[in-house]
Design an enzyme around this catalytic site. Sequence first.
Site, PDB file in Angstrom:
ATOM      1  N   TYR A  34       0.868  -1.183   0.000  1.00 45.37           N
ATOM      2  CA  TYR A  34       0.000   0.000   0.000  1.00 45.37           C
ATOM      3  C   TYR A  34       0.904   1.232   0.000  1.00 45.37           C
ATOM      4  O   TYR A  34       1.457   1.611   1.028  1.00 45.37           O
ATOM      5  CB  TYR A  34      -0.908  -0.058   1.234  1.00 45.37           C
ATOM      6  CG  TYR A  34      -1.919   1.043   1.379  1.00 45.37           C
ATOM      7  CD1 TYR A  34      -2.047   2.079   0.451  1.00 45.37           C
ATOM      8  CD2 TYR A  34      -2.781   1.057   2.473  1.00 45.37           C
ATOM      9  CE1 TYR A  34      -2.987   3.082   0.612  1.00 45.37           C
ATOM     10  CE2 TYR A  34      -3.724   2.054   2.652  1.00 45.37           C
ATOM     11  CZ  TYR A  34      -3.821   3.069   1.719  1.00 45.37           C
ATOM     12  OH  TYR A  34      -4.751   4.068   1.896  1.00 45.37           O
ATOM     13  N   LYS A  94      -1.379  -1.075  -4.136  1.00 45.09           N
ATOM     14  CA  LYS A  94      -2.399  -0.031  -4.036  1.00 45.09           C
ATOM     15  C   LYS A  94      -1.632   1.277  -4.121  1.00 45.09           C
ATOM     16  O   LYS A  94      -0.929   1.669  -3.192  1.00 45.09           O
ATOM     17  CB  LYS A  94      -3.174  -0.130  -2.729  1.00 45.09           C
ATOM     18  CG  LYS A  94      -4.240   0.966  -2.588  1.00 45.09           C
ATOM     19  CD  LYS A  94      -4.942   0.864  -1.248  1.00 45.09           C
ATOM     20  CE  LYS A  94      -6.093   1.835  -1.103  1.00 45.09           C
ATOM     21  NZ  LYS A  94      -5.763   3.255  -1.231  1.00 45.09           N
ATOM     22  N   SER A 102      -1.445   4.944  -4.129  1.00 41.22           N
ATOM     23  CA  SER A 102      -2.154   6.162  -3.735  1.00 41.22           C
ATOM     24  C   SER A 102      -1.209   7.356  -3.769  1.00 41.22           C
ATOM     25  O   SER A 102      -0.856   7.933  -2.740  1.00 41.22           O
ATOM     26  CB  SER A 102      -2.770   5.997  -2.348  1.00 41.22           C
ATOM     27  OG  SER A 102      -3.771   5.014  -2.377  1.00 41.22           O
TER      28      SER A 102
END
Length: 286
Positions: free
Chosen positions: A120, A150, A152
């Site tokens: 992440y 992920k 971001s």
Amino acid sequence: KINLPVIRQYVDYLVNEQNVKNVFVNGTTGEGLSLSIQERKQLAEEWMCQGKDKLDHVIIHVGALNLPECQELARHAAAIGADGIAVIAPFFFKPTNRDELVAFLQKVASEAPEVPFYYYHIPPLTGVKIRVEELLDGIKAQIPTFQGVKFSDTDLLDLAQCINKNETGEFEFLYGVDEQLLGALAVGANGAVGSTYNYLGRQTNLMLQAFAKPDFALAQQYQFLTGEFLNFVIKLGFGVAQTKAVMTFVSGIPMGPPRLPLVDASSEFIVKAKAKLDSLVWPHGN
């Protein structure tokens, strides 16, 4: 305190109203890092229980500031049948290079050896700016369960380089900046995890369909309208507390207050955000 009974209603709303069938539990929007280990386990169990036969994938975020808790949460996620686990980089004592980060991730992933593992990547919150492109070099040899990222961050150059390296398509890149999803799709992202999909999931799915057709002009309309809403609320001050407020008035499900140090959205914010969202004219009345 966490409100477990509301999750059944929440699952049904996501599936039936928003056409969202994959969830990411105990992440940023769910305030995972503000919860105790016991609370995180309870939430993960409830999502797995209520999502059975309704959701396609439940990915559980197991990142924490210390390794033993991450490992405990990874083992728990594996035991309850999670479809994947994800881990942020520790953000107080931080890894300073790729090898330090991979060593940490490997120690967590190895506790759930049958479960797909996601890194992440969220440098705006962790301050860990190690490029994902660099992270991917030889990652499968060190973490055999590594499934993807992920992502971001707004750095589409880094994302594009990752996707360029991913020639065999073995990794998934789930994009996490909702207002830039169309740009990420254009460089090859193959999924998304974000907060707006709680209440704009249906419209985002229609954008994905338009992109796949391809009908780029229609896809742009959806992205521009999501952006118009987010641009408006960001100027008012938009974070997790405000996301909970928006989700509450859109869905009718009480999402509750955030946990300190976050504080509730103001009534002024709610009035303005609702008026803005109601004013948007989606393509074909969607």
